[in-house]
Scaffold this motif. Structure first.
Motif, PDB file in Angstrom:
ATOM      1  N   LEU A 157     -11.329   6.291  -4.318  1.00  0.00           N
ATOM      2  CA  LEU A 157     -11.063   5.231  -5.252  1.00  0.00           C
ATOM      3  C   LEU A 157      -9.473   5.265  -5.374  1.00  0.00           C
ATOM      4  O   LEU A 157      -9.061   3.901  -5.498  1.00  0.00           O
ATOM      5  CB  LEU A 157     -11.707   5.302  -6.570  1.00  0.00           C
ATOM      6  CG  LEU A 157     -13.390   4.967  -6.491  1.00  0.00           C
ATOM      7  CD1 LEU A 157     -14.030   5.636  -7.470  1.00  0.00           C
ATOM      8  CD2 LEU A 157     -13.487   3.484  -6.480  1.00  0.00           C
ATOM      9  N   LYS A 158      -8.829   6.059  -5.661  1.00  0.00           N
ATOM     10  CA  LYS A 158      -7.479   5.965  -5.729  1.00  0.00           C
ATOM     11  C   LYS A 158      -6.786   5.391  -4.677  1.00  0.00           C
ATOM     12  O   LYS A 158      -5.898   4.479  -4.851  1.00  0.00           O
ATOM     13  CB  LYS A 158      -7.017   7.529  -5.869  1.00  0.00           C
ATOM     14  CG  LYS A 158      -5.882   7.799  -6.752  1.00  0.00           C
ATOM     15  CD  LYS A 158      -5.283   9.118  -6.823  1.00  0.00           C
ATOM     16  CE  LYS A 158      -6.039  10.109  -7.574  1.00  0.00           C
ATOM     17  NZ  LYS A 158      -5.513  11.409  -7.016  1.00  0.00           N
ATOM     18  N   ILE A 159      -7.232   5.841  -3.230  1.00  0.00           N
ATOM     19  CA  ILE A 159      -6.322   5.170  -2.319  1.00  0.00           C
ATOM     20  C   ILE A 159      -6.852   3.465  -1.972  1.00  0.00           C
ATOM     21  O   ILE A 159      -5.891   2.673  -2.060  1.00  0.00           O
ATOM     22  CB  ILE A 159      -7.017   5.564  -1.066  1.00  0.00           C
ATOM     23  CG1 ILE A 159      -6.427   7.024  -0.947  1.00  0.00           C
ATOM     24  CG2 ILE A 159      -6.440   4.873   0.355  1.00  0.00           C
ATOM     25  CD1 ILE A 159      -6.881   7.890   0.137  1.00  0.00           C
ATOM     26  N   MET A 160      -7.811   3.281  -2.384  1.00  0.00           N
ATOM     27  CA  MET A 160      -8.452   1.708  -2.502  1.00  0.00           C
ATOM     28  C   MET A 160      -7.625   1.014  -3.356  1.00  0.00           C
ATOM     29  O   MET A 160      -7.084  -0.100  -3.292  1.00  0.00           O
ATOM     30  CB  MET A 160      -9.966   1.642  -3.092  1.00  0.00           C
ATOM     31  CG  MET A 160     -10.636   0.295  -2.817  1.00  0.00           C
ATOM     32  SD  MET A 160     -12.223   0.196  -3.620  1.00  0.00           S
ATOM     33  CE  MET A 160     -11.737   0.208  -5.140  1.00  0.00           C
ATOM     34  N   TYR A 161      -7.572   1.535  -4.616  1.00  0.00           N
ATOM     35  CA  TYR A 161      -6.751   0.810  -5.748  1.00  0.00           C
ATOM     36  C   TYR A 161      -5.318   0.751  -5.499  1.00  0.00           C
ATOM     37  O   TYR A 161      -4.566  -0.410  -5.578  1.00  0.00           O
ATOM     38  CB  TYR A 161      -6.636   1.474  -6.951  1.00  0.00           C
ATOM     39  CG  TYR A 161      -8.241   1.169  -7.812  1.00  0.00           C
ATOM     40  CD1 TYR A 161      -8.748   0.093  -8.026  1.00  0.00           C
ATOM     41  CD2 TYR A 161      -9.201   2.404  -8.264  1.00  0.00           C
ATOM     42  CE1 TYR A 161     -10.129  -0.228  -8.483  1.00  0.00           C
ATOM     43  CE2 TYR A 161     -10.232   2.199  -8.831  1.00  0.00           C
ATOM     44  CZ  TYR A 161     -10.696   0.871  -9.032  1.00  0.00           C
ATOM     45  OH  TYR A 161     -11.713   0.787  -9.788  1.00  0.00           O
TER      46      TYR A 161
END
Ligand code: ZN
Length: 179
Positions: free
Chosen positions: A37-41
């Motif tokens: 999720l961190k990478i996606m955001y």
């Protein structure tokens, strides 16, 4: 970032693996979904599949909200029913700079498990439906450009090369990418 985590990019053959079902719902799985999720955001994406970060397991994360604060995690996602056809303009973090229209199902009935392993069932349409289909494709080793003819793909690549020469400026505004 977790060890062994890297964002794979086309034409990396590891993107073509068929991912394995998740059987253990442990802390490692939770950690992985958080990192994804961190990478996606950070990448301004609305979805990411575990195989894109070199983890060939059936786990996807997404957030299609405008406010970017409604993360979703689906484990072992499966399309139970599909309905209708819709044109979808897509891009992918694993296939940089190519954006094109592909056809997707308009509506889906998705069954999956959440991060704790409990069963969930969701009806989706619009962006959520499209994004889920794009991410499940990643789990099966498929990329959105597979739906495009090689002639059209070549044309897209040429166009991109030309645009790069013409301008080094970044386009104005924010592009939401389906990753
Ligand atoms: Zn993608």
């Amino acid at each position: 970032m977790l060890k062994d985590m890297e964002l794979l990019q086309f034409p990396d053959e590891r993107l073509r693996r068929v991912s394995q079902p998740v059987e253990k719902f442990d802390e490692d799985l939770k950690l992985l979904s958080k990192e994804m999720l961190k990478i996606m955001y950070q990448s301004m994406g609305i979805g990411l599949a575990a195989p894109q970060v070199n983890k060939p397991i059936r786990l996807i994360v997404l957030d299609v909200s405008e406010t970017r604060n409604k993360p979703m995690t689906f484990v072992n996602p499966n399309l139970e029913k599909v309905e209708g056809i819709v044109d979808s303009s897509e891009g992918c973090l694993s296939v940089p700079e190519i954006r094109t229209t592909v056809q997707r199902h308009k509506k889906i009935l998705l069954s999956a498990q959440n991060i704790d392993g409990s069963e969930i069932k969701i009806e989706a349409d619009d962006l959520l439906s499209i994004c889920v289909q794009h991410e499940i494709d990643h789990l099966d080793g498929k990329l959105f450009i597979d739906y495009v003819s090689s002639v059209k793909l070549q044309r897209l690549r040429k166009k991109i090369a030309k645009q790069k020469k013409l301008t080094t400026e970044k386009p104005k505004g924010t592009t939401v990418k389906i990753v």
